[in-house]
Each structure stands twice: as structure tokens, then as C-alpha cells.
Design a protein around this motif. Sequence first.
Motif, PDB file in Angstrom:
ATOM      1  N   PRO A 140       0.782  -1.239   0.000  1.00 28.93           N
ATOM      2  CA  PRO A 140       0.000   0.000   0.000  1.00 28.93           C
ATOM      3  C   PRO A 140       0.816   1.293   0.000  1.00 28.93           C
ATOM      4  O   PRO A 140       0.288   2.349  -0.321  1.00 28.93           O
ATOM      5  N   PHE A 141       2.089   1.236   0.398  1.00 30.46           N
ATOM      6  CA  PHE A 141       2.877   2.466   0.525  1.00 30.46           C
ATOM      7  C   PHE A 141       3.530   2.851  -0.796  1.00 30.46           C
ATOM      8  O   PHE A 141       3.871   1.975  -1.602  1.00 30.46           O
ATOM      9  N   ASP A 142       3.738   4.139  -1.004  1.00 32.51           N
ATOM     10  CA  ASP A 142       4.480   4.607  -2.173  1.00 32.51           C
ATOM     11  C   ASP A 142       5.959   4.302  -2.037  1.00 32.51           C
ATOM     12  O   ASP A 142       6.656   4.088  -3.033  1.00 32.51           O
ATOM     13  N   ASP A 143       6.469   4.292  -0.798  1.00 32.07           N
ATOM     14  CA  ASP A 143       7.874   3.969  -0.570  1.00 32.07           C
ATOM     15  C   ASP A 143       8.110   2.483  -0.867  1.00 32.07           C
ATOM     16  O   ASP A 143       7.194   1.662  -0.775  1.00 32.07           O
ATOM     17  N   ALA A 144       9.363   2.156  -1.206  1.00 31.72           N
ATOM     18  CA  ALA A 144       9.715   0.770  -1.496  1.00 31.72           C
ATOM     19  C   ALA A 144       9.539  -0.095  -0.248  1.00 31.72           C
ATOM     20  O   ALA A 144       9.728   0.377   0.876  1.00 31.72           O
ATOM     21  N   PRO A 145       9.177  -1.375  -0.427  1.00 29.19           N
ATOM     22  CA  PRO A 145       8.974  -2.265   0.725  1.00 29.19           C
ATOM     23  C   PRO A 145      10.197  -2.378   1.637  1.00 29.19           C
ATOM     24  O   PRO A 145      10.053  -2.602   2.844  1.00 29.19           O
TER      25      PRO A 145
ATOM     26  N   LEU B 153       9.663  -1.190   5.907  1.00 27.76           N
ATOM     27  CA  LEU B 153       8.251  -0.820   5.788  1.00 27.76           C
ATOM     28  C   LEU B 153       7.400  -2.076   5.541  1.00 27.76           C
ATOM     29  O   LEU B 153       6.302  -2.220   6.076  1.00 27.76           O
ATOM     30  N   HIS B 154       7.954  -2.996   4.761  1.00 25.90           N
ATOM     31  CA  HIS B 154       7.238  -4.254   4.529  1.00 25.90           C
ATOM     32  C   HIS B 154       7.093  -5.055   5.822  1.00 25.90           C
ATOM     33  O   HIS B 154       6.042  -5.643   6.098  1.00 25.90           O
ATOM     34  N   GLY B 155       8.140  -5.038   6.640  1.00 25.27           N
ATOM     35  CA  GLY B 155       8.106  -5.781   7.896  1.00 25.27           C
ATOM     36  C   GLY B 155       7.030  -5.275   8.841  1.00 25.27           C
ATOM     37  O   GLY B 155       6.338  -6.061   9.495  1.00 25.27           O
ATOM     38  N   ILE B 156       6.885  -3.966   8.917  1.00 24.10           N
ATOM     39  CA  ILE B 156       5.876  -3.413   9.832  1.00 24.10           C
ATOM     40  C   ILE B 156       4.481  -3.662   9.266  1.00 24.10           C
ATOM     41  O   ILE B 156       3.520  -3.900  10.013  1.00 24.10           O
ATOM     42  N   TYR B 157       4.370  -3.673   7.952  1.00 21.44           N
ATOM     43  CA  TYR B 157       3.074  -3.954   7.308  1.00 21.44           C
ATOM     44  C   TYR B 157       2.641  -5.402   7.568  1.00 21.44           C
ATOM     45  O   TYR B 157       1.481  -5.675   7.862  1.00 21.44           O
ATOM     46  N   VAL B 158       3.596  -6.310   7.519  1.00 19.73           N
ATOM     47  CA  VAL B 158       3.286  -7.712   7.817  1.00 19.73           C
ATOM     48  C   VAL B 158       2.930  -7.863   9.297  1.00 19.73           C
ATOM     49  O   VAL B 158       2.022  -8.611   9.669  1.00 19.73           O
ATOM     50  N   HIS B 159       3.655  -7.138  10.147  1.00 17.60           N
ATOM     51  CA  HIS B 159       3.417  -7.201  11.593  1.00 17.60           C
ATOM     52  C   HIS B 159       2.007  -6.710  11.930  1.00 17.60           C
ATOM     53  O   HIS B 159       1.323  -7.297  12.775  1.00 17.60           O
ATOM     54  N   ASP B 160       1.573  -5.613  11.286  1.00 14.66           N
ATOM     55  CA  ASP B 160       0.233  -5.066  11.536  1.00 14.66           C
ATOM     56  C   ASP B 160      -0.317  -4.447  10.248  1.00 14.66           C
ATOM     57  O   ASP B 160      -0.049  -3.292   9.951  1.00 14.66           O
TER      58      ASP B 160
ATOM     59  N   LEU C  82      -2.733   4.178   6.803  1.00 14.51           N
ATOM     60  CA  LEU C  82      -1.939   5.405   6.893  1.00 14.51           C
ATOM     61  C   LEU C  82      -0.931   5.527   5.756  1.00 14.51           C
ATOM     62  O   LEU C  82      -0.049   6.381   5.797  1.00 14.51           O
ATOM     63  N   ALA C  83      -1.062   4.694   4.734  1.00 15.21           N
ATOM     64  CA  ALA C  83      -0.059   4.660   3.668  1.00 15.21           C
ATOM     65  C   ALA C  83       0.065   5.999   2.941  1.00 15.21           C
ATOM     66  O   ALA C  83       1.123   6.311   2.405  1.00 15.21           O
ATOM     67  N   ASP C  84      -1.012   6.779   2.930  1.00 15.57           N
ATOM     68  CA  ASP C  84      -0.930   8.073   2.241  1.00 15.57           C
ATOM     69  C   ASP C  84      -0.752   9.238   3.221  1.00 15.57           C
ATOM     70  O   ASP C  84      -0.978  10.391   2.864  1.00 15.57           O
TER      71      ASP C  84
END
Length: 92
Positions: free
Chosen positions: A4-9, A56-63, A69-71
Motif C-alpha cells: 500500500p505504501f508509495d515507498d519501497a517495501p 516498511l514491509h516488515g511493519i506492514y506484515v506485523h500489523d 496510513l499509507a498516504d
Amino acid sequence: MNFPFDDAPNTAAITCCHIMNQNMPILHVSHDEEDGMWQFLCGRSHDTNEGRIISLHGIYVHDPSVAQLADLPCGYSADRQDITAAWNIQKD
Ligand SMILES: [Zn+2]
């Protein structure tokens, strides 16, 4: 993968030992105005040695709820009372 984030995973983000090691919920998120750094914190106050680096990918997997809040623009932060409450977004 629908990231979901614009930043790289693999973008580095800051979290804390409470979230990583004690499984505390993420209750405070900020997106830094100056360097674009994301912080995902438990809402307590912290000593510097309690910070942890995660992707960022790790925190997304965690929760996965952080996708809400991706934008979040740089210079803003978001808080919630508990994991079921709505995010309250404000400009820092
Ligand atoms: Zn913490």
C-alpha cells in the motif's frame, strides 16, 4: 503483492522494542517532514536504546492495519487510543 505504501517495501522505518519484542500495538505513527522517515511506535515515551529498525514491509506484515496510513503526508502524525479505534491524524 499489493503493497500500500508509495515507498519501497525495503525502506527503513523506526519502531520500538515494545512492538517488536512485547507485541504491543502500534498507537503512534509519524512521517517525518525532513527526511520522510516513518516511525511506528507504541505511544509510550522511549529511550534511544528502545528504538528498532524495521523495513516498511516488515511493519506492514506485523500489523496490516498500518495500510490505512499509507498516504499520510510527510510532516503529519497519527494516533489512536487502541487497536480498534480510528486514527486521529494531525500536522506536526
Ligand atoms: Zn514502545
